[in-house]
Design a protein around this motif. Structure first.
Motif, short mmCIF file in Angstrom:
data_model
loop_
_atom_site.label_atom_id
_atom_site.label_comp_id
_atom_site.label_asym_id
_atom_site.label_seq_id
_atom_site.Cartn_x
_atom_site.Cartn_y
_atom_site.Cartn_z
N PRO A 215 2.09 5.24 -1.54
CA PRO A 215 1.05 4.26 -1.20
C PRO A 215 1.53 3.26 -0.16
CG PRO A 215 1.96 3.81 -3.37
CD PRO A 215 2.53 5.13 -2.95
N ASP B 24 -13.84 2.49 -1.95
CA ASP B 24 -12.43 2.42 -2.32
C ASP B 24 -11.64 3.35 -1.41
OD1 ASP B 24 -12.84 0.62 -4.38
OD2 ASP B 24 -13.21 2.19 -5.86
N ARG C 124 -12.46 0.54 -10.51
CA ARG C 124 -12.32 1.96 -10.17
C ARG C 124 -11.90 2.76 -11.39
NH1 ARG C 124 -10.65 5.06 -5.42
NH2 ARG C 124 -9.27 6.78 -6.01
N HIS D 112 -3.30 2.55 -6.49
CA HIS D 112 -3.02 1.72 -5.32
C HIS D 112 -4.09 1.99 -4.29
CE1 HIS D 112 0.85 2.40 -7.37
NE2 HIS D 112 1.17 1.18 -6.97
N TYR D 113 -5.01 1.06 -4.14
CA TYR D 113 -6.14 1.29 -3.25
C TYR D 113 -6.69 -0.03 -2.74
CZ TYR D 113 -8.94 0.06 -7.37
OH TYR D 113 -9.49 -0.60 -8.44
N TYR D 114 -7.57 0.07 -1.76
CA TYR D 114 -8.24 -1.09 -1.17
C TYR D 114 -9.74 -0.93 -1.39
CZ TYR D 114 -3.76 -1.68 1.25
OH TYR D 114 -2.43 -1.83 1.54
N THR D 115 -10.39 -2.02 -1.75
CA THR D 115 -11.84 -2.02 -1.94
C THR D 115 -12.50 -2.77 -0.79
OG1 THR D 115 -11.67 -1.91 -4.34
CG2 THR D 115 -13.74 -2.70 -3.43
N TYR E 123 -11.18 8.57 0.69
CA TYR E 123 -12.31 7.75 0.30
C TYR E 123 -13.55 8.63 0.29
CZ TYR E 123 -13.03 7.86 5.36
OH TYR E 123 -13.20 8.30 6.66
N GLU F 170 -7.11 -5.80 -2.20
CA GLU F 170 -6.06 -4.80 -2.41
C GLU F 170 -5.73 -4.73 -3.90
OE1 GLU F 170 -1.41 -3.77 -1.19
OE2 GLU F 170 -2.38 -5.59 -0.44
N ASN G 111 -10.41 6.68 -12.38
CA ASN G 111 -9.85 7.94 -11.90
C ASN G 111 -10.10 9.03 -12.94
OD1 ASN G 111 -8.71 6.62 -9.60
ND2 ASN G 111 -7.02 5.92 -10.89
N VAL H 159 -7.83 4.89 -0.51
CA VAL H 159 -6.43 5.12 -0.87
C VAL H 159 -5.68 5.45 0.41
CG1 VAL H 159 -4.81 6.55 -2.18
CG2 VAL H 159 -7.02 5.90 -3.18
#
Length: 432
Positions: free
Chosen positions: A54, A44, A260, A387-390, A420, A79, A262, A46
């Protein structure tokens, strides 16, 4: 995070087709089965700009992924843009009378936020400030965003399951969690312990006039200092063990929730490694390390897809050695003692901060230290983690030897910040 994708092939699996059904031969089955397996690593990422906002709408082609310096092919890319009005919320199942469940409702499309209130490693007076800041956060929190709350003493406590009701969250944070007897108000202070008190007695009573008595009393003071240092080291080791065990439990629990997670961890932090103490006769008797336990924790966090956001609940900290609540009498006859206490404070504070930085860096989160605005820290942690990408890839290296493999993610566009996890331990996935 590693996951197994079994691919099953059966042969022969085709039969000759005939014009009539009656003439179609029966397919033959072979007892031979071929199995293929691949390991997927989930990362993941960010991405934020200079203002910590973001960055959206990036493509897979914008990213370059490397493991141990070798380029890796991105298998999948997605995304995540945070909670939306259309994000479905899992509903609690309706059970018949007398049937109870530990099922927790949570968003199925977005990152899950979990708050960990650590009273084991946080002084009591700072816990009061933490509670006030959390109540302030609830007044400005984004409506509809569920959160779960856990507590940490010498064990993990489940205070509140996932809910967006501010009253339930407020009631959970107000629960009476007993504070830890293993930590004082400050780190590295000059509080008069038994050895210092004995030194003052010797200095004011005149017992040091006789050389024989002076030598004997110096030995007693040295032994007391040794005992105090070993006792402090033992308490630090207990805190490290309790904390890592609790985070391991939490990671196993969160692994049952997809996507994900947090983990917003309010703590005064703890040192993973206890360094030698140069102020005692045998400085290496207090040395201890929790690196093996920490490795297990990071592996569990990786598999559960948990990003840790440690927040120092003590706020901005300064050296306590000249605080009005501390005694400075010991520095009158021993000026070198002040320098020694200052060095000890800074070394201890650096070790504690390093733990928070490592936990955040190894899980893809971010540490917030030396800030009194805990509300702003929570808002930044939840915003960044939503707000992140995998990215996933299958490692080219299939030698699972337990070594640490470094992960690097790069962007074509410059001036952006990437958060990450920076690696994982290549343990054999088939090992117990």
């Amino acid at each position: 995070m590693l996951s197994k994708l079994p691919l099953l092939f059966l042969f022969p699996f085709t039969a000759l087709l005939s014009q009539t059904t009656s003439q179609a031969p029966q397919p033959t089955q072979s007892g031979v089965t071929l199995r293929a397996r691949t390991q997927l690593v989930v990362v993941d990422v960010v991405v934020t700009d200079k203002g910590q906002n973001p960055v959206r709408n990036l493509k897979a082609s914008d990213f370059t992924l490397l493991e141990s310096g070798r380029p890796q092919q991105i298998k999948s890319f997605e995304e995540h843009t945070g909670q939306s009005a259309k994000s479905p919320v899992a509903t609690l199942p309706v059970n018949p009378p007398g049937i109870f469940s530990n099922y927790s409702s949570a968003l199925t499309n977005d990152a899950v936020n979990v708050l960990l209130v650590d009273t084991l490693n946080t002084p009591v007076t700072d816990q009061i400030y933490l509670h006030d800041q959390f109540r302030k956060y609830l007044k400005t929190a984004k409506p509809g965003a569920p959160m779960a709350i856990f507590g940490l003493t010498t064990k993990l406590l489940f205070l509140q399951s996932f809910t967006s009701d501010p009253e339930l969250l407020k009631a959970a944070i107000d629960k009476n969690i007993s504070h830890s007897p293993l930590i004082g108000r400050v780190t590295g202070g000059n509080t008069l312990q038994s050895a210092d008190e004995m030194s003052e007695i010797v200095a004011t009573s005149g017992l040091g006039a006789d050389p024989a008595q002076a030598a004997m009393m110096q030995q007693v003071v040295a032994d007391l200092k040794q005992f105090d240092a070993q006792q402090t080291s033992f308490q630090s080791q207990l805190r490290a063990k309790y904390t890592l065990d609790a985070i391991n439990q939490l990671a196993r629990y969160l692994s049952g929730i997809p996507g994900r997670k947090n983990l917003i961890w309010f703590s005064g932090s703890f040192p993973l490694d206890v360094l030698p103490d140069g102020s005692i006769n045998d400085p290496f008797t207090v040395v201890a390390s929790s690196e093996a336990e920490y490795r297990e924790t990071t592996n569990l966090l990786t598999r559960a897809q948990v990003a840790v956001y440690p927040i120092d609940a003590r706020g901005a900290t300064t050296s306590p050695n000249m605080d009005v609540s501390q005694s400075t009498a010991i520095y009158v006859d021993d000026p070198k003692r002040f320098n020694a206490d200052e060095v000890k404070y800074h070394l201890t504070a650096a070790a504690e901060n390093m733990t928070m930085f490592r936990m955040a860096d190894d899980s893809g989160g971010h540490a917030f230290l030396n800030t009194n605005d805990l509300v702003d820290a929570v808002n930044k942690a939840t915003a960044a983690g939503s707000h992140y990408y995998t990215l996933t890839y299958s490692p080219n290296d299939s030698n699972w030897n337990g070594n640490f493999r470094k992960i690097q993610v790069k962007l074509q566009q410059s001036g952006l910040n990437l958060a990450y996890r920076h690696g994982y331990f290549a343990d054999d996935p088939d090992s117990p």
